[in-house]
Design an enzyme around this catalytic site. Structure first.
Site, short mmCIF file in Angstrom:
data_model
loop_
_atom_site.label_atom_id
_atom_site.label_comp_id
_atom_site.label_asym_id
_atom_site.label_seq_id
_atom_site.Cartn_x
_atom_site.Cartn_y
_atom_site.Cartn_z
N CYS A 23 0.83 -1.21 0.00
CA CYS A 23 0.00 0.00 0.00
C CYS A 23 0.87 1.26 0.00
O CYS A 23 1.58 1.52 0.97
CB CYS A 23 -0.91 -0.05 1.23
SG CYS A 23 -1.69 1.50 1.66
N CYS A 26 0.13 3.76 2.79
CA CYS A 26 0.66 3.23 4.06
C CYS A 26 2.14 3.58 4.19
O CYS A 26 2.61 3.96 5.27
CB CYS A 26 0.49 1.71 4.13
SG CYS A 26 -1.22 1.16 4.06
#
Length: 99
Positions: A23, A26
């Site tokens: 991600c 993230c």
């Protein structure tokens, strides 16, 4: 090693960051969390949980997108946020739940 329940039952606020290694947001959030931890010191805890390695826990808390952060104190979920957040906003949220 502490259980999730033991960690989230602490008297200090505990921020759980549900993330995934694949991600990109993230990855962008990681330095924000590190900087927030430096500012907060021992007054709060920050724990990162990989949703791919902890699928049951992610399902229990209905994590549909990452990053998703949950703030706990004394076993109660006090706040939830999905997506990027600034360091100052994150620190403000955590500080508002310290007392």
């Amino acid at each position: 090693m502490s259980t999730f329940s033991e960690i989230t039952n602490r008297k200090e606020p505990v921020l759980i960051d549900f993330f995934a290694t694949w991600c990109q947001p993230c990855t962008a959030l990681a330095p924000v969390l590190k900087e927030a931890k430096v500012v907060l010191g021992d007054t709060a805890h920050i724990l990162k949980i990989d949703i791919d390695k902890n699928q049951d826990l992610a399902a229990k808390y209905q994590i549909k997108s990452v990053p998703t952060m949950l703030l706990f104190k004394e076993g109660r979920q006090l706040w939830r946020h999905s997506g990027i957040i600034t360091k100052d906003a994150l620190i403000s949220v955590i500080n508002s739940h310290k007392s």
